[in-house]
Enzyme design. Structure first.
Site, mmCIF file in Angstrom:
data_model
loop_
_atom_site.group_PDB
_atom_site.id
_atom_site.type_symbol
_atom_site.label_atom_id
_atom_site.label_comp_id
_atom_site.label_asym_id
_atom_site.label_seq_id
_atom_site.Cartn_x
_atom_site.Cartn_y
_atom_site.Cartn_z
ATOM 1 N N ARG A 214 0.841 -1.203 0.000
ATOM 2 C CA ARG A 214 0.000 0.000 0.000
ATOM 3 C C ARG A 214 0.874 1.251 0.000
ATOM 4 O O ARG A 214 0.392 2.353 0.085
ATOM 5 C CB ARG A 214 -0.935 -0.006 1.204
ATOM 6 C CG ARG A 214 -0.186 -0.082 2.525
ATOM 7 C CD ARG A 214 -1.085 0.189 3.721
ATOM 8 N NE ARG A 214 -0.446 -0.311 4.915
ATOM 9 C CZ ARG A 214 -0.358 0.366 6.059
ATOM 10 N NH1 ARG A 214 -0.886 1.575 6.147
ATOM 11 N NH2 ARG A 214 0.233 -0.154 7.110
ATOM 12 N N ASN A 215 2.202 1.047 -0.059
ATOM 13 C CA ASN A 215 3.161 2.143 -0.112
ATOM 14 C C ASN A 215 4.017 1.961 -1.350
ATOM 15 O O ASN A 215 4.027 0.897 -1.947
ATOM 16 C CB ASN A 215 4.039 2.120 1.135
ATOM 17 C CG ASN A 215 3.287 2.615 2.360
ATOM 18 O OD1 ASN A 215 2.584 3.608 2.303
ATOM 19 N ND2 ASN A 215 3.412 1.880 3.450
#
Lengths: 432, 432
Positions: A214-215
């Site tokens: 998610r990064n």
């Protein structure tokens, strides 16, 4: 016969997304039904049910399932399941609906699903607090008993989401009518479980690892993936393309970074990139279990769990999301033999804190590097964002140049937008 | 209860090394028995049986076991076993021994064991050739059908060992009376299976990987170990301290290299160093299976199998020793459930060809590095030996300086010895 791990729950992929004439007919029928507005989070869960990502779930949970999941990590029929999947309604809507009714679920004006309501119950404030404590409360600093309720409502987006729930729950089987924007907006990486399974099978894989992302992907994530590639048949870099918290980097930028990294630094044939349509719950250890559970449906047998997986703030212990796999019921191979179909088969691939180390002369982790802090290239997310947005130099070996260039461009764009806004505001002021 | 993998064969560690008064009495009894000289290879197998390393084996094999192992990878009772473990005798000795006799086994003057002979059979030339073809013949270049028997007798030490066997086999249960020089000569690293298990348990490990080592440990081996440490609770660097082929580096030098490497580049707590008293068979894929089988007895659940494991010359395909794990009977978890106790539980940890890559900026393998030959630091053993013995520069990143220094010192010592020999020879000449 497929050599991949079977979908969770022993019933194959339980798809409840309608297609073709069935879809047309159900949409028509939905026009005549009472419409209930659902939240974006509920919409993500719904789409996952539609495409079989939440197999064997094809329904929003009733009270017995909710309680069993919170307390015992399993549905009331004994199937492993780590987090509640609830649909909520206002008192007004709930009063207008009776058990046995069919209703239509709508999100921001889009018809998403129909549901046959088979249970209606109050989601009391006590129940919400109980769910927060059982599902979201970890063993980290912010979760200390005297601190959790002071800190959580403000700083824990998952807790906020539970506390902000409407006061009633509606339970029942769903028929999903739309996958929203995902198939078009993310057409290159949006893959349904049946599709990832087909890809893995065509590649002849049996053991597949997944990296939850998610990064932006830096070398520490690259290293996690490469360990997985060394010991499994292949890896799927699986990005969350649902909603994140404010300030996180949008999916399209992340996907571009991954593309670049895969192209320059991976053996293409051992890696698949995909996206899944769920929002983050930030439930740390419990969410790590959810990640493993739905990854099993995508054909994944090993879920990479690094440090502070699915965490937020200091709510969870650094490796709590790894440890939970050792103490949940129904998650060992032995259990899997005893209760076929009900146990979680996707196992964690636990990896420690990773970094580049000058003395090791390569990537390493706390488990493999005996050297000191000064030998290691470690950079917090906050510091990195500052360096990228201010154009500062990133330390050597931290990221791949090509990836950092994409991120710099993104942050420069952000700054420009802010500047334009400020200029507009300023000129607006001047025109007054 | 131990969380370690149980010993192979379902009977715990089957120890047949005698101790204390039992040992004294048996030694006394052995004095009156007919003595048979065994080979160093048979002596290694015997010691492994004594300490439970070959559990459940406590006997040299009879003809039915020999045939079943060669043809079906299992003892005649269905227990997985990959290579014959035979004791041979001259015709003269065999003629003097009857089934039911007790005999004493002696190696280079040392009393090693007693055995109750329960079968005596001829090991014909045809049988030897059959064993060579079934157990030692691989799919590599030197094993091509039209080539194997031309090349093997000269260049395959394992084949030579089988062909040179005496013409009779004696089978029966053994009582082992000595571990030879291993407990004294290698007192720091000689560990019995019960000892490694105790160490692993004290460390709280359940998943343990083993690196088989018979060469000095360079960064490629270090990388294999570190991948194992990332994904298992710990790793044992397990050196063969029995006999090798001429030209290989002696165990004490190898052990010193490992010590140095572990001290400078590993997290001490995740690594154990040990030695086992077996000679190499150079049976490639079959020996890889043996390595996994006896490692299971040492408490190891994952056997690292790299490229050309236990190979010699070009007899085996580069990854044949990995592939064999997929096609042997009784080696999958499913089989283990069906035939408890009989299947191999120690699973392979297959890793591709590894090297340092400049573009990857660290260690990598053919599975993880997409770059070209010129970016990679690869050096053949022959070339390395030449560089070390001639004092040439080793390419950067190939090895750790501290380890290379030890090897240089060893090779310099070798050169001095040769020079002294030559000087002596020369002065001897002069004195004539």
């Amino acid at each position: 016969m497929s050599k991949l791990v079977p979908p969770h729950g022993g019933k194959g992929l339980t798809l409840c997304l309608l297609h073709g004439s069935e879809l047309v007919a159900e949409k028509e029928r939905a026009e005549g039904l009472k419409k209930i507005e659902i939240t974006p989070g509920e919409r993500g869960d719904l789409i996952m049910m539609g495409i079989g990502g939440f197999s064997p779930l094809t329904r929003f949970m009733n009270k017995a399932d909710w309680q069993s999941v919170c307390e015992k990590f399993m549905l009331s029929d004994g199937t492993f399941w780590p987090v509640p999947v609830m649909m909520t309604a206002t008192k007004e809507d709930a009063d207008a609906i009776s058990v046995g009714n069919d209703i239509a679920l709508v999100c921001n004006g889009e018809l998403m699903a129909t549901m046959k309501v088979d249970e209606k119950f109050e989601m009391t404030e006590d129940m919400k607090r109980k769910e927060c404590e059982l599902v979201y409360k970890g063993e980290g600093e912010d979760s200390a008993d005297d601190k959790f309720w002071d800190v959580a409502p403000e700083d824990h987006p998952g807790v906020i989401r539970v506390l902000n729930r409407k006061p009633y729950c509606l339970a029942g089987e769903v028929k999903v009518l739309s996958e929203g924007e995902f198939p078009t907006k993310f057409k290159d990486i949006y893959l349904r479980p049946a599709e990832t399974r087909a890809i893995f099978e065509e590649k002849g894989w049996s053991t597949v690892a997944a990296l939850q992302l998610r990064n932006p992907m830096h070398r520490s994530h690259e290293y996690l993936c490469k360990i997985a590639v060394e010991v499994c048949d292949g890896v799927i870099i699986h990005s969350l393309i649902g909603a994140l918290k404010p300030g996180d980097i949008p999916a399209d930028v992340r996907v571009k970074c991954i593309d670049t990294l895969v192209k320059g630094y991976f053996v293409d044939d051992n890696v698949v990139q995909g996206g899944y349509p769920l929002d983050m719950r930030y439930a740390g250890p419990r969410e790590a279990l959810l990640h493993a559970t739905f990854r099993q449906n995508y054909g994944v047998s090993r879920m990479i769990i690094g440090r502070d997986h699915a965490g937020v703030g200091d709510f969870y212990g650094m490796f709590e999301a790894q440890e939970i796999f050792d103490r949940i019921p129904y998650a060992s191979y032995e259990d899997a033999c005893k209760v076929p179909g009900k146990a979680l088969l996707c196992q964690p691939l636990k990896i420690d804190w990773t970094f580049y180390c000058h003395k090791c002369d390569g990537m390493a982790s706390m488990r493999t590097c005996p050297h000191g802090k000064d030998d290691r290239v470690i950079l917090s997310g906050t510091k990195l964002r500052k360096m990228l947005s201010e154009g500062g130099d990133i330390p050597d070996h931290f990221g791949r140049d090509e990836v950092l260039a994409i991120l710099r461009e993104y942050y420069e764009g952000l700054t420009e937008k802010v500047e334009i806004k400020m200029q507009k505001a300023a000129s607006g002021e001047a025109m007054k």
